[in-house]
Design a protein around this motif. Structure first.
Motif, PDB file in Angstrom:
ATOM      1  N   TRP A 114      -7.237   1.547  -6.161  1.00 13.51           N
ATOM      2  CA  TRP A 114      -7.093   2.135  -4.833  1.00 13.51           C
ATOM      3  C   TRP A 114      -7.772   1.217  -3.829  1.00 13.51           C
ATOM      4  O   TRP A 114      -8.701   0.479  -4.152  1.00 13.51           O
ATOM      5  N   ARG A 115      -7.331   1.277  -2.572  1.00 17.21           N
ATOM      6  CA  ARG A 115      -7.858   0.407  -1.526  1.00 17.21           C
ATOM      7  C   ARG A 115      -8.361   1.251  -0.354  1.00 17.21           C
ATOM      8  O   ARG A 115      -7.957   2.406  -0.175  1.00 17.21           O
ATOM      9  N   VAL A 116      -9.240   0.627   0.473  1.00 20.91           N
ATOM     10  CA  VAL A 116      -9.748   1.283   1.676  1.00 20.91           C
ATOM     11  C   VAL A 116      -9.626   0.326   2.857  1.00 20.91           C
ATOM     12  O   VAL A 116      -9.966  -0.854   2.753  1.00 20.91           O
ATOM     13  N   PHE A 117      -9.148   0.855   3.982  1.00 21.36           N
ATOM     14  CA  PHE A 117      -9.079   0.151   5.251  1.00 21.36           C
ATOM     15  C   PHE A 117      -9.694   1.061   6.309  1.00 21.36           C
ATOM     16  O   PHE A 117      -9.756   2.278   6.137  1.00 21.36           O
ATOM     17  N   SER A 118     -10.136   0.482   7.418  1.00 21.61           N
ATOM     18  CA  SER A 118     -10.658   1.326   8.495  1.00 21.61           C
ATOM     19  C   SER A 118     -10.374   0.683   9.841  1.00 21.61           C
ATOM     20  O   SER A 118     -10.165  -0.530   9.944  1.00 21.61           O
ATOM     21  N   THR A 133       0.851  -1.188   0.000  1.00 19.29           N
ATOM     22  CA  THR A 133       0.000   0.000   0.000  1.00 19.29           C
ATOM     23  C   THR A 133       0.886   1.237   0.000  1.00 19.29           C
ATOM     24  O   THR A 133       2.026   1.200   0.479  1.00 19.29           O
ATOM     25  N   ALA A 134       0.374   2.341  -0.517  1.00 12.75           N
ATOM     26  CA  ALA A 134       1.168   3.564  -0.624  1.00 12.75           C
ATOM     27  C   ALA A 134       0.264   4.777  -0.549  1.00 12.75           C
ATOM     28  O   ALA A 134      -0.953   4.690  -0.698  1.00 12.75           O
ATOM     29  N   ASP A 135       0.892   5.931  -0.295  1.00  8.59           N
ATOM     30  CA  ASP A 135       0.217   7.229  -0.384  1.00  8.59           C
ATOM     31  C   ASP A 135      -1.010   7.310   0.518  1.00  8.59           C
ATOM     32  O   ASP A 135      -2.148   7.470   0.059  1.00  8.59           O
ATOM     33  N   PRO A 136      -0.838   7.227   1.836  1.00  9.76           N
ATOM     34  CA  PRO A 136      -1.988   7.195   2.744  1.00  9.76           C
ATOM     35  C   PRO A 136      -2.759   8.509   2.771  1.00  9.76           C
ATOM     36  O   PRO A 136      -2.183   9.588   2.766  1.00  9.76           O
ATOM     37  N   ALA A 137      -4.085   8.382   2.835  1.00  7.04           N
ATOM     38  CA  ALA A 137      -4.969   9.542   2.980  1.00  7.04           C
ATOM     39  C   ALA A 137      -6.020   9.202   4.033  1.00  7.04           C
ATOM     40  O   ALA A 137      -7.072   8.638   3.712  1.00  7.04           O
ATOM     41  N   PRO A 138      -5.761   9.501   5.301  1.00 10.46           N
ATOM     42  CA  PRO A 138      -6.717   9.162   6.361  1.00 10.46           C
ATOM     43  C   PRO A 138      -7.876  10.143   6.434  1.00 10.46           C
ATOM     44  O   PRO A 138      -7.735  11.337   6.144  1.00 10.46           O
ATOM     45  N   LEU A 139      -9.041   9.637   6.838  1.00  7.47           N
ATOM     46  CA  LEU A 139     -10.246  10.440   7.034  1.00  7.47           C
ATOM     47  C   LEU A 139     -10.957   9.926   8.275  1.00  7.47           C
ATOM     48  O   LEU A 139     -11.236   8.727   8.382  1.00  7.47           O
ATOM     49  N   VAL A 140     -11.259  10.807   9.210  1.00  3.14           N
ATOM     50  CA  VAL A 140     -12.010  10.433  10.408  1.00  3.14           C
ATOM     51  C   VAL A 140     -13.488  10.663  10.133  1.00  3.14           C
ATOM     52  O   VAL A 140     -13.909  11.760   9.745  1.00  3.14           O
ATOM     53  N   TYR A 141     -14.286   9.603  10.342  1.00  2.00           N
ATOM     54  CA  TYR A 141     -15.720   9.705  10.085  1.00  2.00           C
ATOM     55  C   TYR A 141     -16.464   8.722  10.973  1.00  2.00           C
ATOM     56  O   TYR A 141     -16.148   7.532  11.002  1.00  2.00           O
ATOM     57  N   ASN A 142     -17.430   9.235  11.723  1.00  2.93           N
ATOM     58  CA  ASN A 142     -18.357   8.407  12.484  1.00  2.93           C
ATOM     59  C   ASN A 142     -17.636   7.426  13.406  1.00  2.93           C
ATOM     60  O   ASN A 142     -17.984   6.246  13.489  1.00  2.93           O
ATOM     61  N   GLY A 143     -16.623   7.918  14.111  1.00  5.36           N
ATOM     62  CA  GLY A 143     -15.950   7.107  15.113  1.00  5.36           C
ATOM     63  C   GLY A 143     -14.922   6.134  14.585  1.00  5.36           C
ATOM     64  O   GLY A 143     -14.437   5.272  15.341  1.00  5.36           O
ATOM     65  N   VAL A 151      -9.543  11.807  -0.013  1.00  6.48           N
ATOM     66  CA  VAL A 151     -10.995  11.719   0.123  1.00  6.48           C
ATOM     67  C   VAL A 151     -11.487  12.790   1.087  1.00  6.48           C
ATOM     68  O   VAL A 151     -10.909  12.993   2.165  1.00  6.48           O
ATOM     69  N   ALA A 152     -12.558  13.463   0.690  1.00 11.65           N
ATOM     70  CA  ALA A 152     -13.211  14.454   1.540  1.00 11.65           C
ATOM     71  C   ALA A 152     -14.679  14.083   1.671  1.00 11.65           C
ATOM     72  O   ALA A 152     -15.288  13.532   0.743  1.00 11.65           O
ATOM     73  N   GLN A 153     -15.255  14.393   2.832  1.00  8.45           N
ATOM     74  CA  GLN A 153     -16.666  14.110   3.092  1.00  8.45           C
ATOM     75  C   GLN A 153     -17.435  15.417   3.182  1.00  8.45           C
ATOM     76  O   GLN A 153     -17.008  16.364   3.843  1.00  8.45           O
ATOM     77  N   ARG A 154     -18.571  15.463   2.497  1.00 11.65           N
ATOM     78  CA  ARG A 154     -19.418  16.652   2.579  1.00 11.65           C
ATOM     79  C   ARG A 154     -20.845  16.285   2.185  1.00 11.65           C
ATOM     80  O   ARG A 154     -21.066  15.601   1.185  1.00 11.65           O
ATOM     81  N   GLY A 155     -21.792  16.748   3.007  1.00 10.93           N
ATOM     82  CA  GLY A 155     -23.198  16.560   2.685  1.00 10.93           C
ATOM     83  C   GLY A 155     -23.610  15.110   2.568  1.00 10.93           C
ATOM     84  O   GLY A 155     -24.482  14.781   1.761  1.00 10.93           O
ATOM     85  N   GLY A 156     -22.984  14.235   3.359  1.00  7.13           N
ATOM     86  CA  GLY A 156     -23.338  12.831   3.320  1.00  7.13           C
ATOM     87  C   GLY A 156     -22.747  12.060   2.158  1.00  7.13           C
ATOM     88  O   GLY A 156     -23.058  10.876   1.978  1.00  7.13           O
ATOM     89  N   LYS A 157     -21.896  12.696   1.376  1.00  7.71           N
ATOM     90  CA  LYS A 157     -21.221  12.026   0.270  1.00  7.71           C
ATOM     91  C   LYS A 157     -19.708  12.103   0.446  1.00  7.71           C
ATOM     92  O   LYS A 157     -19.199  12.966   1.169  1.00  7.71           O
ATOM     93  N   PHE A 158     -19.028  11.201  -0.242  1.00  7.08           N
ATOM     94  CA  PHE A 158     -17.583  11.086  -0.128  1.00  7.08           C
ATOM     95  C   PHE A 158     -16.978  11.274  -1.506  1.00  7.08           C
ATOM     96  O   PHE A 158     -17.383  10.615  -2.473  1.00  7.08           O
ATOM     97  N   TYR A 159     -16.002  12.181  -1.589  1.00  2.66           N
ATOM     98  CA  TYR A 159     -15.410  12.564  -2.862  1.00  2.66           C
ATOM     99  C   TYR A 159     -13.936  12.163  -2.857  1.00  2.66           C
ATOM    100  O   TYR A 159     -13.188  12.556  -1.971  1.00  2.66           O
ATOM    101  N   TRP A 160     -13.569  11.384  -3.870  1.00  3.15           N
ATOM    102  CA  TRP A 160     -12.198  10.866  -3.951  1.00  3.15           C
ATOM    103  C   TRP A 160     -11.520  11.506  -5.160  1.00  3.15           C
ATOM    104  O   TRP A 160     -11.924  11.297  -6.305  1.00  3.15           O
ATOM    105  N   TYR A 161     -10.495  12.312  -4.879  1.00  2.86           N
ATOM    106  CA  TYR A 161      -9.749  13.043  -5.899  1.00  2.86           C
ATOM    107  C   TYR A 161      -8.456  12.289  -6.173  1.00  2.86           C
ATOM    108  O   TYR A 161      -7.682  12.017  -5.241  1.00  2.86           O
ATOM    109  N   VAL A 162      -8.212  11.961  -7.435  1.00  2.00           N
ATOM    110  CA  VAL A 162      -7.061  11.131  -7.764  1.00  2.00           C
ATOM    111  C   VAL A 162      -6.378  11.629  -9.033  1.00  2.00           C
ATOM    112  O   VAL A 162      -7.031  12.141  -9.945  1.00  2.00           O
ATOM    113  N   PRO A 163      -5.049  11.456  -9.112  1.00  2.00           N
ATOM    114  CA  PRO A 163      -4.344  11.746 -10.354  1.00  2.00           C
ATOM    115  C   PRO A 163      -4.286  10.485 -11.219  1.00  2.00           C
ATOM    116  O   PRO A 163      -3.926   9.407 -10.746  1.00  2.00           O
TER     117      PRO A 163
END
Length: 457
Positions: A72-76, A41-51, A107-119
């Protein structure tokens, strides 16, 4: 470590016999960094959401000799040590207009949706561009929000910051540094992209490279703390270290503050991510610490840290211990088998019943689950299992893969790798808070898959 990583390690053992023997013997790898061991895995982008902390990463392919990244992968995690693998909610095929380079996103969270910006590389132009995908859940699935690039100037590494007044910004760039003000829909922007002046006062002094006089290289990460804006970035390739600057506003002017993480870790790149969670601050990064690791086979790790009294960031060094556990894990509720503090030999895959399962299990492989709160004691163990192989057993051990045996659960042949049944066995001696090891035993070849498990009192 995954079977793929184990095979690679065995192939290079001739040059480092003693080191390789130590890495191949079950139970010798007892640290918690890197936090994912069954794939790179590489290039971590952490997001805190709902505990929980959701960790978005890239995936370096096995055997790559460049940045060969296709998904891309997701872990929590809710405790910073036991991480759940949520699989691959987005890959290059998500963007019909892209053909290569699933690189570092945010990844950013707004208005109940999650937006993933990638190159990614725009197939039509051959240039790197920034795409954006959207999902209704932090674990996806994600879908292309625009059907085209959000911006395209050949540069990479987007990072999103939403200020207290609701204004969102996207920062990105290598070799330059840019920002743009995003609209509230998070998939369009106001005005033109603005280039941030790379001054030595703002981003430090690089020597020996007239075309790049400052330390800024790539991977900006922007956030606000106590009224001050921080920009963390990868500095001075190659190899990179992590540095930072601060500013009185999200658009500057920036003042260089120094090193966050020195050059370490067997990877010539690094990539920062900082979040606060449950009253503590955490710094995510990547290195080449897994067997076969290096500049194109990286692994994400994390350290807990505390700011200095004046708000500066201390020097953070890479460790194998990682962050301490937040709380404990409850074994009396259903736990996904892919929730892991350390795994040896296993891999994961999508499960027919939903989510992911642990598979490619061979004799002697194991999973460590840290800080399991058994309380006064467990009396039984249940697991959801499937086998098109020979079946086998799940040994329940405390303290290590060869530690105290408190139960053995037989896994039958079910007739298919996704033909699931429930296996239950008695448990004796599992009390208090312990590190639990699920050790898998049986004959040759792949034995069985595990979807989830639970103890009972």
């Amino acid at each position: 470590m995954s079977t793929h990583l184990r095979r690679r390690l065995a192939a290079v053992c001739w040059s480092a016999i003693l080191v390789c023997i130590a890495a191949l013997v079950p139970g010798t790898a007892r640290a918690d960094n890197p936090i994912v061991q069954h794939l790179y895995t590489a290039d971590p982008a952490p997001l805190v959401y709902n505990g929980r902390v959701y960790l978005y990463t890239g995936h370096d392919e096995d055997g790559a000799t460049y940045f060969d990244m296709r998904e891309w992968r997701v872990f929590s995690s809710s405790d910073m040590v036991n991480w759940t693998d949520h699989g691959t909610p987005m890959n290059l095929d998500t963007f019909a207009w892209a053909d290569e380079n699933a690189w570092a996103g945010h990844v950013a969270q707004r208005g109940g949706k999650f937006y993933w910006y990638v190159p990614v590389r725009n197939a039509a132009t051959g240039r790197m561009a920034i795409g954006v995908a959207v999902a209704d859940s932090p674990t996806g699935p994600f879908r292309d929000a625009l059907g085209r690039p959000l911006v395209e100037n050949g540069e990479i590494d987007p990072a999103i910051f939403i200020d207290d007044n609701g204004q969102a910004y996207m920062y990105w760039g290598n070799p330059n540094l840019w920002y743009v003000r995003l609209n509230t829909d998070m998939i369009s922007f106001s005005g033109a992209p603005t280039q941030i002046p790379l001054t030595t006062a703002g981003f430090g002094t690089r020597t020996g490279n007239p075309s790049r006089p400052t330390l800024y290289e790539e991977a900006p990460w922007v956030y606000k703390r106590n009224g001050q804006y921080y920009m963390i970035f990868a500095a001075e390739c190659c190899s990179e270290f992590i540095a930072y600057s601060t500013a009185p506003s999200p658009t500057g002017p920036w003042t260089y503050r120094g090193t966050v993480m020195p050059r370490q870790g067997s990877s010539f790149t690094n990539h920062p991510g900082i979040v606060d969670f449950n009253g503590s601050s955490y710094f995510f990064y990547h290195n080449g610490a897994l067997p076969g690791g290096g500049g194109f086979a990286r692994s994400v790790a994390v350290e807990r840290f505390s700011y200095n009294a004046n708000g500066t960031i201390p020097t953070i060094n890479m460790t194998t211990a990682g962050a301490p556990q937040v709380g404990t894990l409850n074994p009396y509720t259903r736990q996904e088998a892919e929730t892991i503090a350390w795994g040896s030999g296993i891999e994961t895959e999508p499960a027919s019943e939903g989510g992911m399962n642990v598979g490619w299990i061979q004799n002697g492989d194991y999973i460590k689950v840290k800080g399991v709160a058994f309380g006064s004691g467990a009396s039984s163990f249940t697991a959801r299992v499937a086998s098109a192989g020979a079946g086998g057993s799940i040994e329940l051990r405390l303290g290590g893969p060869n530690g105290t045996l408190v139960g053995t659960c037989a896994v039958p042949v079910t007739g298919g790798w996704q033909t699931w049944t429930t296996a239950t066995c008695p448990v004796s001696g599992a009390a208090g808070t312990q590190d639990l090891y699920l050790r898998f035993t049986g004959g040759g070849g792949y034995l069985f898959n595990v979807n989830w498990w639970r103890f009972a009192t």
